[in-house]
Write a protein that holds these residues in place. Structure first.
Motif, short mmCIF file in Angstrom:
data_model
loop_
_atom_site.label_atom_id
_atom_site.label_comp_id
_atom_site.label_asym_id
_atom_site.label_seq_id
_atom_site.Cartn_x
_atom_site.Cartn_y
_atom_site.Cartn_z
N UNK A 433 0.80 -1.35 -0.05
CA UNK A 433 0.16 0.01 -0.08
C UNK A 433 0.91 1.31 0.16
N UNK A 434 0.54 2.35 -0.53
CA UNK A 434 1.24 3.55 -0.95
C UNK A 434 0.18 4.57 0.02
N UNK A 435 0.81 5.52 0.79
CA UNK A 435 -0.18 6.39 1.50
C UNK A 435 0.83 7.89 1.07
N UNK A 436 0.07 8.69 0.57
CA UNK A 436 0.71 10.05 0.00
C UNK A 436 -0.05 11.13 0.49
N UNK A 437 0.53 12.42 0.71
CA UNK A 437 -0.25 13.46 0.99
C UNK A 437 -0.25 14.20 -0.41
N UNK A 438 -1.41 15.09 -0.51
CA UNK A 438 -1.43 15.74 -2.00
C UNK A 438 -0.67 16.97 -2.08
N UNK A 439 -0.26 17.59 -0.81
CA UNK A 439 0.64 18.59 -0.68
C UNK A 439 2.05 18.39 -0.57
N UNK A 476 1.61 13.01 6.47
CA UNK A 476 0.21 13.28 6.37
C UNK A 476 -0.78 13.14 7.72
N UNK A 477 -0.06 12.59 8.69
CA UNK A 477 -0.54 12.27 9.99
C UNK A 477 -0.71 13.44 10.68
N UNK A 478 0.35 14.41 10.40
CA UNK A 478 0.34 15.60 11.44
C UNK A 478 -1.03 16.57 11.51
N UNK A 479 -1.83 16.17 10.43
CA UNK A 479 -3.43 17.07 10.42
C UNK A 479 -4.19 16.07 11.28
N UNK A 480 -4.78 16.48 12.07
CA UNK A 480 -5.61 15.58 12.81
C UNK A 480 -6.63 14.67 12.10
#
Length: 507
Positions: A433-439, A476-480
């Motif tokens: 699985x890949x997890x990515x933030x759009x920003x 990405x996990x820093x955003x609640x």
């Protein structure tokens, strides 16, 4: 919380000279046990479940072929109490990246049971510290956070003559794509067997350069340690050895530019009123169908097509048509971070472009600094030092290296993408699985998708590949909101990768 000292067998005391302090010109010596641990007991409510857990943190040596210790790696192991059958209990092995970065980031901000005290968007607040993480995956899997050599408290050790190995020798042993994978696989084999986890389902998770690390480890563990995995999670992945050069490298940036411009309300009103994911779907389609072919034509593109592409790229990136034209359709990321909000005299973060910076001059081609990284170090550094000493009762005078000395890093023969593909082919249980933030502008999310598309050219394993995107950046996990969502996605991935009873590993 109760501290229970526990010293493992084979204790060896090491003294290492360190540079002098401001108050003394004489070098000091720091000693630490290279094979020792401290155990503490804790309670938490995670995913609605009240549970007790044990934390073991300490040093475990790495040995050469002659049985001599060459390094001591610091780890932190979280284990849920009162598990009836450990053979059914998954183990998640966590690495960060850099290379040279400690495991601190995912440890105290993502999957661990304690996370930073920060605001809902991830910005630091005083007083610093930690709070319980109700979204941690500890209800589903035990977790071990590993610090590679020279990160965190992990250190290279003197040789049998009491001298530190040469810089060249250290690089050959530890500081390169393949050396890193080889020694970590050996270290993990020792850890797994010491802690009785041979029968447990095993998962690797890596962030940023950590994705290069875990992609290669999946193959190394299977083929040289004979340890088979159930899953590999790539958080904000690097290219993992999959080539993305020339027009592909350029084109793949556009969806990230669009996401960032949308966030900063820099797009045309008709795009700005749409939801982010609706905009990205449109931009991704244009990137593949029109932008990439146009870039491939280079100087041979017709004037009419070039003007059409300039207009579209400007529309989707929030940049002016003049700026796109001046860059010949190829906008460097550093230029984008400087240009998008130049009229406001603000720059953008690299790893998370929601963060804003202030430069000495509004002119120039690239930002002076990365505002997101300084923000993160602001809150992570005091928290991790307090956590080990005060909550986990791990006392040491070693400096916790948020970023340690590991360079020059040998990046030759990076073939980890193919190694991961082969590991999947050899192991029908293995999911990715890949997890990515759009920003995220450093390892953009569209590159993450591209990795998945080209990891298995045959397409025969695509049912075991998945992608998850988040409205935040590299971490990405820093955003609640995404802390909850990403942990739930990880929890679901782990559960889905566990085979049903009596399901054989075969095609």
């Amino acid at each position: 919380m109760t501290a229970v000292p526990k010293i493992l067998s084979g204790l060896l005391l090491i003294c290492i000279s360190v540079s002098s302090t401001a108050n003394s010109l004489k070098p000091e010596k720091q000693s630490f046990d290279i094979d020792s641990s401290v155990v503490t007991k804790h309670k938490a409510t995670i995913n609605g479940e009240r549970l007790n857990y044990t934390v073991t943190t300490g040093m475990q040596p790495l040995w050469d072929n002659e049985g001599n210790p060459t390094a001591a790696l610091h780890y932190t192991y979280y284990k849920k109490d009162k598990v009836k059958d450990v053979a059914k209990r998954p183990l998640l092995i966590s690495f960060n990246g850099g290379p040279g970065s400690a495991s601190v980031w995912m440890h105290i901000a993502y999957t661990g049971p304690r996370v930073l005290k920060i605001d809902d968007e991830g910005y630091p607040r005083q007083p610093y510290g930690l709070k319980d993480n109700p979204y941690s995956v500890l209800d589903t899997t035990d977790i071990v956070f590993v610090n590679p050599v020279n990160t965190g408290y992990s250190r290279v050790l003197p040789n049998q003559d009491g001298k530190m190995p040469s810089k060249k020798s250290q690089q050959e042993q530890f500081f390169g794509v393949n050396a890193d994978i080889k020694y970590l696989a050996s270290w993990l084999n020792t850890f797994i067997n010491r802690n009785g986890r041979s029968l447990s389902p095993k998962f690797l998770i890596g962030e940023s350069y950590g994705t290069t690390r875990v992609a290669g480890l999946a193959h190394e563990l299977q083929n040289n340690q004979w340890m088979y995995l159930n899953g590999v999670v790539l958080v904000s992945p690097t290219n993992i050895g999959i080539k993305r050069e020339g027009p592909v490298d350029v084109a793949n940036r556009l969806p990230y530019y669009a996401a960032t411009a949308w966030y900063h309300k820099a797009l045309h009103p008709d795009l700005q009123t749409k939801d982010l994911l609706e905009v990205l779907e449109e931009v991704e389609q244009y990137t593949l169908d029109r932008y990439l072919p146009a870039l491939a034509k280079g100087a041979m593109i017709s004037e009419a097509e070039k003007l059409s592409v300039i207009k579209k790229v400007a529309r989707y990136s929030g940049l002016s048509e003049k700026f796109v034209a001046q860059n010949n359709l190829d906008i460097p990321t550093s230029a984008f971070w400087k240009e998008l909000l130049r009229d406001q005299e603000l720059t953008l973060g690299r790893l998370d472009s929601r963060y804003l910076g202030i430069d000495k001059r509004a002119a120039g081609e690239r930002p002076d600094y990365w505002p997101e990284l300084t923000s993160w170090l602001h809150s992570f550094t005091p928290a991790i030092n307090h956590y080990f000493r005060q909550e986990l009762d791990y006392k040491t005078d070693l400096k916790y290296n948020m970023f340690g000395p590991v360079r020059p890093w040998d990046r030759t023969n990076n073939n980890v993408g193919e190694q991961l593909r082969l590991a999947m082919a050899q192991n029908p249980y293995l999911h990715v699985m890949v997890q990515s933030g759009y920003y995220d502008g450093a390892t953009n999310y569209f590159d993450g998708k591209y990795n998945l598309w080209h990891l298995d050219p045959s397409g025969k394993m695509k049912e075991r590949l998945s992608f998850k995107g988040y409205r935040s950046g590299h971490m990405m996990y820093l955003r609640h909101e995404d802390l909850k969502l990403s942990n739930n996605d990880l929890r679901d991935f782990i559960k889905a990768a566990l085979p049903a009873p009596n399901t054989s590993a075969k095609y």
